[in-house]
Write a protein that holds these residues in place. Sequence first.
Motif, PDB file in Angstrom:
ATOM      1  N   ALA A  28       0.894  -1.277   0.027  1.00 35.83           N
ATOM      2  CA  ALA A  28       0.098  -0.049   0.048  1.00 35.83           C
ATOM      3  C   ALA A  28       1.006   1.478   0.140  1.00 35.83           C
ATOM      4  N   GLY A  29       0.561   2.336  -0.713  1.00 37.13           N
ATOM      5  CA  GLY A  29       1.145   3.645  -0.811  1.00 37.13           C
ATOM      6  C   GLY A  29       1.189   4.235   0.538  1.00 37.13           C
ATOM      7  N   ASN A  30       0.127   3.959   1.413  1.00 42.55           N
ATOM      8  CA  ASN A  30       0.129   4.823   2.427  1.00 42.55           C
ATOM      9  C   ASN A  30      -0.378   4.025   3.591  1.00 42.55           C
ATOM     10  N   GLY A  31      -0.573   2.870   3.574  1.00 39.87           N
ATOM     11  CA  GLY A  31      -0.902   1.936   4.824  1.00 39.87           C
ATOM     12  C   GLY A  31      -2.513   1.723   4.910  1.00 39.87           C
ATOM     13  N   GLY A  32      -3.338   2.146   3.984  1.00 39.72           N
ATOM     14  CA  GLY A  32      -4.775   1.970   3.731  1.00 39.72           C
ATOM     15  C   GLY A  32      -5.057   1.228   2.445  1.00 39.72           C
ATOM     16  N   MET A  33      -6.334   0.831   2.332  1.00 41.11           N
ATOM     17  CA  MET A  33      -6.814   0.245   1.097  1.00 41.11           C
ATOM     18  C   MET A  33      -6.692   0.904  -0.243  1.00 41.11           C
ATOM     19  N   LYS A  34      -6.805   2.398   0.019  1.00 42.56           N
ATOM     20  CA  LYS A  34      -6.845   3.150  -1.411  1.00 42.56           C
ATOM     21  C   LYS A  34      -5.454   3.097  -1.929  1.00 42.56           C
ATOM     22  N   GLY A  35      -5.597   2.719  -3.336  1.00 45.52           N
ATOM     23  CA  GLY A  35      -4.173   2.708  -4.294  1.00 45.52           C
ATOM     24  C   GLY A  35      -3.579   1.569  -3.576  1.00 45.52           C
ATOM     25  N   SER A  36      -3.943   0.502  -3.156  1.00 43.72           N
ATOM     26  CA  SER A  36      -3.148  -0.607  -2.569  1.00 43.72           C
ATOM     27  C   SER A  36      -3.324  -1.610  -4.046  1.00 43.72           C
ATOM     28  N   SER A  37      -2.107  -2.634  -3.851  1.00 42.65           N
ATOM     29  CA  SER A  37      -2.075  -3.792  -4.820  1.00 42.65           C
ATOM     30  C   SER A  37      -2.078  -4.967  -3.900  1.00 42.65           C
ATOM     31  N   GLN A  38      -2.947  -6.034  -4.029  1.00 44.89           N
ATOM     32  CA  GLN A  38      -3.264  -6.909  -3.306  1.00 44.89           C
ATOM     33  C   GLN A  38      -2.910  -8.340  -3.957  1.00 44.89           C
ATOM     34  N   ILE A  39      -2.684  -9.440  -3.091  1.00 43.88           N
ATOM     35  CA  ILE A  39      -2.609 -10.576  -3.346  1.00 43.88           C
ATOM     36  C   ILE A  39      -3.658 -11.592  -2.622  1.00 43.88           C
ATOM     37  N   VAL A  40      -4.631 -11.974  -3.345  1.00 48.18           N
ATOM     38  CA  VAL A  40      -5.676 -12.641  -2.638  1.00 48.18           C
ATOM     39  C   VAL A  40      -5.664 -14.537  -2.854  1.00 48.18           C
ATOM     40  N   VAL A  41      -5.568 -15.124  -1.753  1.00 46.19           N
ATOM     41  CA  VAL A  41      -5.541 -16.496  -2.103  1.00 46.19           C
ATOM     42  C   VAL A  41      -6.729 -17.197  -1.270  1.00 46.19           C
ATOM     43  N   ARG A  42      -7.380 -17.981  -2.000  1.00 45.46           N
ATOM     44  CA  ARG A  42      -8.615 -18.486  -1.810  1.00 45.46           C
ATOM     45  C   ARG A  42      -8.737 -19.996  -2.434  1.00 45.46           C
ATOM     46  N   ARG A  43      -9.747 -20.559  -1.935  1.00 47.98           N
ATOM     47  CA  ARG A  43     -10.211 -21.984  -2.830  1.00 47.98           C
ATOM     48  C   ARG A  43     -11.037 -21.334  -3.986  1.00 47.98           C
ATOM     49  N   GLY A  44     -10.924 -21.829  -5.281  1.00 49.14           N
ATOM     50  CA  GLY A  44     -11.330 -21.526  -6.545  1.00 49.14           C
ATOM     51  C   GLY A  44     -12.940 -22.182  -6.385  1.00 49.14           C
ATOM     52  N   ASP A  45     -13.827 -22.014  -7.561  1.00 45.20           N
ATOM     53  CA  ASP A  45     -14.949 -22.471  -7.663  1.00 45.20           C
ATOM     54  C   ASP A  45     -14.992 -24.032  -7.606  1.00 45.20           C
ATOM     55  N   ASN A  46     -14.049 -24.717  -7.927  1.00 39.39           N
ATOM     56  CA  ASN A  46     -13.930 -26.077  -7.583  1.00 39.39           C
ATOM     57  C   ASN A  46     -13.052 -26.042  -6.072  1.00 39.39           C
ATOM     58  N   GLU A  47     -13.755 -26.525  -5.150  1.00 39.93           N
ATOM     59  CA  GLU A  47     -13.230 -26.707  -3.704  1.00 39.93           C
ATOM     60  C   GLU A  47     -11.902 -27.190  -3.705  1.00 39.93           C
ATOM     61  N   ASP A  48     -11.655 -28.329  -4.696  1.00 39.49           N
ATOM     62  CA  ASP A  48     -10.517 -28.976  -4.608  1.00 39.49           C
ATOM     63  C   ASP A  48      -9.384 -28.324  -5.358  1.00 39.49           C
ATOM     64  N   GLU A  49      -9.316 -26.952  -5.705  1.00 38.61           N
ATOM     65  CA  GLU A  49      -8.243 -26.466  -6.066  1.00 38.61           C
ATOM     66  C   GLU A  49      -8.019 -24.873  -5.622  1.00 38.61           C
ATOM     67  N   TRP A  50      -6.875 -24.335  -5.321  1.00 39.61           N
ATOM     68  CA  TRP A  50      -6.803 -22.981  -4.941  1.00 39.61           C
ATOM     69  C   TRP A  50      -6.268 -21.941  -5.921  1.00 39.61           C
ATOM     70  N   VAL A  51      -6.582 -20.782  -5.834  1.00 41.73           N
ATOM     71  CA  VAL A  51      -6.094 -19.546  -6.641  1.00 41.73           C
ATOM     72  C   VAL A  51      -5.447 -18.533  -5.922  1.00 41.73           C
ATOM     73  N   ALA A  52      -4.725 -17.764  -6.736  1.00 40.00           N
ATOM     74  CA  ALA A  52      -4.084 -16.654  -6.170  1.00 40.00           C
ATOM     75  C   ALA A  52      -4.535 -15.450  -7.304  1.00 40.00           C
ATOM     76  N   GLU A  53      -5.003 -14.465  -6.664  1.00 39.87           N
ATOM     77  CA  GLU A  53      -5.351 -13.382  -7.650  1.00 39.87           C
ATOM     78  C   GLU A  53      -4.759 -12.132  -7.341  1.00 39.87           C
TER      79      GLU A  53
END
Length: 724
Positions: free
Chosen positions: A81-106
């Motif tokens: 984050a450019g300032n410690g907040g959500m505005k203007g930040s770049s994020q890596i989100v990791v979760r189970r995908g639509d298929n419960e047997d696979e994981w995705v990073a976005e």
Amino acid sequence: MRKHRIAAVLSALGVVSSSSTITSTDAGCFPVDGSFQPNDWAHCQPISGSLTLYYTPLDDLVMIGLHASQDVFGWSALGIAGNGGMKGSSQIVVRRGDNEDEWVAEDMYSFDYTKPIADVQQDVQLLFARQDDVTGETAWGVVVPKNSCDEPFDYDIEDRSVFMIWALGDSHDFSFHGGRRGQFTANLLAPPAEHADFSQYKHVDFLMPNVEVTRGEEEVARGEDITNAFICTYFDLDVMAMDMNVTHEDKIHVVGFEPKIEEGNEEYYHHMLLSSCGGAGFDPGNGGGTFDESEIFHKKVIPNCQTVPRGCQNNWAAHAVGADSEGLPPNVGIPIGEGERWVVMQLHYYNPRKDEGIYDSSGMRVFMTSELRPIDAGRMAFAVGVSEGQHPPIPGGQKEVSMETLFVEPECSEQWAEPLNIISVGHHSHFHGLHQDVTVERNGVNLGPMRKEYRYDYNHQGGVQPVTALKQLLPGDRLAATCYFNTESISSDSVIEIGEESNKEMCFPTILYYPKQDSAGVFAYSTPERLVKRRFIEDYTWCSMSSGDESFGSMCEEKLYSDVTSFYKTMLQGRGFNMPSIGLQALCGSSMAASIKKRLQLCPEECDDIGQCSDDEIRTHALATCERVCSQIGVTLYPDTSRTEIYNSVNAFCPTRMFDAPTLATPQTCKARGKLPVPLSELLAVNPNSTLEGENELIRNGAPSIALSTFLAGLVFLVLLDLD
């Protein structure tokens, strides 16, 4: 049991830059057995509670991992984050995908406090991911490029401390985190930094003496904005530093600051400034008078203090909403004292609901030492638009509109005796602030902004380390400070005024640096027309006009000769001189206004107070003055009418105050570092060291090229066999 060494595999493939083995320097936060092991991950850093960050800098890539020891049953995310907040930040989100047997990073980004958006250019690759459905223990690792050149959606990763954010979801349906989020700082290319330890230093608490946040009936009667309270308090340095066995005559070094915001009053707090007071212009009453010791005492409160008292402009500490404590390098300190006895603290409160009965004792804890450090630090400020009249209002209804750019020209920075080392860069605007830049041009090359903050956030105003290429400013650099605003929330036929109140707008970037320079303090923009009246001449068109009197070459000469008071009207009024109308010869032949005559060079040097200058000498001096004044503002003197418009840019605190705005060089082309996907995705996803059992390890990633992946698969297979 077969040992899976990610480091060894990457090294065999030539991905690791410096050595064939990754060695962790932070073994204290590695579990005895788990998904993260020191042989795979170079560094670990506790974040918050059960969360730990893991990371490994490679040649052009960085491995990043997150471990939650418990209670995470959904998605999880890390971001820069450019300032410690959500505005203007770049994020890596990791979760189970639509298929419960696979994981995705976005790869995602946010420009506001809304659900993050998936980046069109996906610059993340998942290495592994696991989650225990019973305990909520979660672990994942990804790899990202050091620089994807995907601005303004990704930040490049450099050798500097940056704000990072984390968030946790209750399910794998990516939705609101429900308040499970936070911020921290990290340098993803270096070991975790040690937190500043001020325990060996004395501290002094500059606190408001339980002041009332709301404004009284007198202010309402005067038509003042009662939602914005500016309150100042004086502090006697002799009293505050008594335990240090020093007085205000001594030099003291400030080595760190810590905000002390009264619990329950956080919503009313906007910013505070600490400044030393002294010099001939010091006016404790803030009423335009002269110094009177009886007007000031320890903890004296000025309830209506939108502008700090005259002579108290030596600002050495500042804090705003969202900023944290700040420490200086071990060899650097900010000097105070040195004959300046009084310190004034200005605190700005914002009370939009006009809540009553609010009292406050917030302030700043300041760590000091009388054992002086080798180097003095200074604070540089870019007052692009701070006070009413300094800059035109901003038009409403605009998606992006900027204030004028404040330039520090090479001639101005050449006054610095040596390079300046930059500690931090701060940005300050109000609610409409969009983003701001202090761009540096060196020897005709545009080096870009000193700080990257894709979206300004009023609630997160902490300073950050500069970009790696601009850790130093050099004499002769050109600096350009610009602020941008989004004014779509007000109608296009309205404007936003400039001022310190929160419902107005400001542009005020700052830089903390060392060693301190007398010529690197405050730089200030002004409208050219305003500066001309305040510093040069009442009406610049006189430079281009002929005189009705044939004995003068221009109207400028005639006006100065016949009525000095009218010629310098705004300037004299601004400096408190109320002179009657008087001609130049009469003024130069009298004892009137001796100080202003000398300061403005109104009279020929050979004149004395009994009028020894002839009329011809006075007229010659009037001509020379007009040639100088008109030239300084960019206008030729009649009969030369080749230029009749004044310069279009101003920096009021540089040797040359007016000039035509330069055109900055085109920014350099971004050079990408790191390419994804790394053709090891499925192999690196399996981590035999993990204690998690029964969890699916299928990962969805971009597919590598078939030919290369076949070759690498064979190479990796040989490496893994060797580890059995």
